[in-house]
Write a protein that holds these residues in place. Structure first.
Motif, short mmCIF file in Angstrom:
data_model
loop_
_atom_site.label_atom_id
_atom_site.label_comp_id
_atom_site.label_asym_id
_atom_site.label_seq_id
_atom_site.Cartn_x
_atom_site.Cartn_y
_atom_site.Cartn_z
N UNK A 150 0.85 -1.17 0.00
CA UNK A 150 0.00 0.00 0.00
C UNK A 150 0.91 1.24 0.00
N UNK A 151 0.71 2.11 -0.96
CA UNK A 151 1.56 3.29 -1.10
C UNK A 151 1.01 4.44 -0.27
N UNK A 152 1.81 5.49 -0.20
CA UNK A 152 1.42 6.69 0.53
C UNK A 152 0.14 7.28 -0.06
N UNK A 153 0.07 7.31 -1.38
CA UNK A 153 -1.12 7.85 -2.04
C UNK A 153 -2.37 7.07 -1.70
N UNK A 154 -2.25 5.74 -1.61
CA UNK A 154 -3.40 4.91 -1.25
C UNK A 154 -3.87 5.19 0.18
N UNK A 155 -2.92 5.34 1.08
CA UNK A 155 -3.26 5.61 2.48
C UNK A 155 -3.95 6.98 2.60
N UNK A 156 -3.43 7.96 1.88
CA UNK A 156 -4.01 9.30 1.95
C UNK A 156 -5.41 9.31 1.32
N UNK A 157 -5.58 8.59 0.22
CA UNK A 157 -6.91 8.50 -0.40
C UNK A 157 -7.90 7.81 0.53
N UNK A 158 -7.45 6.79 1.24
CA UNK A 158 -8.32 6.11 2.21
C UNK A 158 -8.68 7.07 3.35
N UNK A 159 -7.71 7.84 3.81
CA UNK A 159 -7.99 8.83 4.85
C UNK A 159 -8.96 9.90 4.38
N UNK A 160 -8.83 10.28 3.13
CA UNK A 160 -9.75 11.26 2.55
C UNK A 160 -11.17 10.72 2.49
N UNK A 161 -11.31 9.49 2.08
CA UNK A 161 -12.62 8.86 2.04
C UNK A 161 -13.21 8.74 3.45
N UNK A 170 -2.49 16.40 -0.95
CA UNK A 170 -1.22 15.85 -0.48
C UNK A 170 -0.86 14.57 -1.23
N UNK A 171 -1.88 13.80 -1.62
CA UNK A 171 -1.62 12.53 -2.29
C UNK A 171 -1.12 12.75 -3.72
N UNK A 172 -1.77 13.66 -4.43
CA UNK A 172 -1.42 13.90 -5.83
C UNK A 172 -1.68 15.37 -6.14
N UNK A 173 -0.69 16.23 -5.89
CA UNK A 173 -0.93 17.66 -6.08
C UNK A 173 -1.10 18.04 -7.55
N UNK A 174 -2.29 18.48 -7.89
CA UNK A 174 -2.57 18.98 -9.23
C UNK A 174 -3.29 20.32 -9.08
N UNK A 175 -3.33 21.07 -10.16
CA UNK A 175 -4.01 22.36 -10.10
C UNK A 175 -5.50 22.19 -9.88
#
Length: 90
Positions: A1-12, A52-57
């Motif tokens: 599980x990557x950092x992005x996955x953990x952050x997305x789970x936290x966001x959900x 934080x997981x995937x910074x885009x505009x």
């Protein structure tokens, strides 16, 4: 599980908790604006986690829009409470 996955789970999780807290605030206070303010707090947190997981505009813009709406609702709540707290003239 990557950092992005953990952050997305936290966001959900933040969004889910926001819905539950919103329902509780609405049931306790019967004030829809206060409940909406609570929901927007959680949505801001979720938006910042997404950022934080995937910074885009687009993600930065969406977090900024939700934050601006939150500030507008907070201002409305403060203004309404000041108007309601004023004594009425006879």
């Amino acid at each position: 599980m990557s950092f992005g996955d953990v952050v997305e789970l936290g966001s959900t999780l933040a969004v889910g908790m926001g819905v539950v807290v919103t329902a509780a605030v609405l049931a306790a206070t019967r004030r829809p604006l206060a409940a909406l303010a609570a929901l927007l707090d959680f949505l801001v947190a979720a938006g910042l986690l997404h950022l934080a997981a995937d910074p885009t505009y687009l993600r930065a813009l969406s977090a900024g829009i939700v934050l601006a709406i939150r500030h507008l609702i907070s201002w409305t709540l403060r203004t309404d409470s000041q108007v309601l707290a004023r004594p009425r003239d006879p």
